[in-house]
Every structure is written in C-alpha cells, then in structure tokens.
Enzyme design. Sequence first.
Site, PDB file in Angstrom:
ATOM      1  N   CYS A   1      14.966  20.317  53.437  1.00 32.22           N
ATOM      2  CA  CYS A   1      15.751  21.227  54.286  1.00 32.22           C
ATOM      3  C   CYS A   1      17.179  20.703  54.495  1.00 32.22           C
ATOM      4  O   CYS A   1      18.114  21.192  53.872  1.00 32.22           O
ATOM      5  CB  CYS A   1      15.066  21.438  55.639  1.00 32.22           C
ATOM      6  SG  CYS A   1      13.465  22.270  55.504  1.00 32.22           S
TER       7      CYS A   1
ATOM      8  N   CYS B   1      17.112  12.820  55.121  1.00 34.25           N
ATOM      9  CA  CYS B   1      16.363  13.450  56.223  1.00 34.25           C
ATOM     10  C   CYS B   1      14.900  13.035  56.087  1.00 34.25           C
ATOM     11  O   CYS B   1      14.610  12.034  55.420  1.00 34.25           O
ATOM     12  CB  CYS B   1      16.556  14.964  56.242  1.00 34.25           C
ATOM     13  SG  CYS B   1      15.984  15.829  54.768  1.00 34.25           S
TER      14      CYS B   1
HETATM   15  P1  4NP Z   1      13.818  18.014  56.374  1.00 33.31           P
HETATM   16  O1  4NP Z   1      12.743  18.976  57.076  1.00 33.31           O
HETATM   17  O2  4NP Z   1      13.532  16.623  56.871  1.00 33.31           O
HETATM   18  O3  4NP Z   1      15.134  18.544  56.887  1.00 33.31           O
HETATM   19  O4  4NP Z   1      13.625  18.181  54.884  1.00 33.31           O
HETATM   20  C1  4NP Z   1      11.367  18.750  57.023  1.00 33.31           C
HETATM   21  C2  4NP Z   1      10.686  19.032  55.853  1.00 33.31           C
HETATM   22  C3  4NP Z   1       9.319  18.845  55.796  1.00 33.31           C
HETATM   23  C4  4NP Z   1       8.639  18.383  56.906  1.00 33.31           C
HETATM   24  C5  4NP Z   1       9.327  18.097  58.068  1.00 33.31           C
HETATM   25  C6  4NP Z   1      10.692  18.275  58.123  1.00 33.31           C
HETATM   26  N1  4NP Z   1       7.227  18.229  56.838  1.00 33.31           N
HETATM   27  O5  4NP Z   1       6.635  17.851  57.862  1.00 33.31           O
HETATM   28  O6  4NP Z   1       6.622  18.442  55.773  1.00 33.31           O
END
Ligand code: 4NP
Length: 160
Positions: A13, A8
Amino acid sequence: MIKVLFVCLGNICRSPLAEALFLKHLELNHLSSSFIVDSCGTASYHIGELADARTRKVAKEFGIEMPHRARQFKEQDFDEFDYILVMDESNYENLKKVNSVKAKKLIFLRSFDPNFKNLKEVPDPYYGDLKGFYEVHEIIKDCTHSLLDFIKNRKNEESN
Ligand code: 4NP
C-alpha cells in the site's frame, strides 16, 4: 547516484506508492538518472505480489503505473541506501529489531509533510475504505515532493 528506499509493513500500500510517486516526480524534474528508488516491507506476508488493487486504482487515476513486486527489508538495505523512509512507528520499531544502531539513519516520511508538521505517521489504509487510499495518496505526494527538495538542498550544501 542517490539511493532512496521507502518502507512500510506489507509493501503493497504505502511504500510502493511512495516509490511510484517519487519516481514520477523525479521524471518530471529530469532527475531520474541520478536516483535509484525502491520500496519494501518489514513483513513477509506479500512477497512477490503487486501492490494492493486499491492502491493501484488510485495511482492509475493519477496516471501512475505500479509494476513493483513486494519484497521484505533485509539488513544490507541499511548500508545500500542513502535515505530510508519509514511510514509509521511500528515500521521503525521493526527495523530497530533488525539493527538498533543502523536504525538511527531511519527517517519518518511524514516529517516532510508541508501541511501537518507535527504528525509522525503516514496512516495505514489497508483495513479501511477507498477514501483512505485517496487520503494517503495526497499525503505521500506532498511528502515525497518535500523529500526531493530536502535532498536537493542537502546536495547543494554539500557542494558549497
Ligand atoms: P502497507 O499496508 O504496510 O502500507 O503495505 C498493509 C498491507 C498489508 C497488511 C497490513 C498493512 N497486512 O496485514 O497484510
């Protein structure tokens, strides 16, 4: 050994949850010893961190521990893993920038969703409320279960 990598953006997340739920599903199916499972992010923002507290809270309610520490995708991952599952279009575009030829092996995890066949993305819950984390948990659970069915079928076809 079958190697599976979930990707991701931040690796705090969606992809670490996919890793944890897939590992749990493997364990329940007595298949843990046949797989190596990992997750990573396309971005470097959260390297070394545990998953987001909201992700861990939801996982814990379903009996899932998440010890994973965030790491960033590296080009060797394209060769290291048999299956590389991305969560959304921007993950796909980011990895295409790393290697556009090898990016052809990327698969959208949501394409395994047995309920919503036409949706491509696992939505990013990071900027939303806790409800989004429960929804993403359900989506990822369904998708990772279908993913295992897919891999098992493919293995069977190969050995026939
Ligand atoms: P993930 O979610 O890609 O599902 O881990 C995110 C985690 C952090 C951020 C964006 C999405 N961020 O902008 O820090």
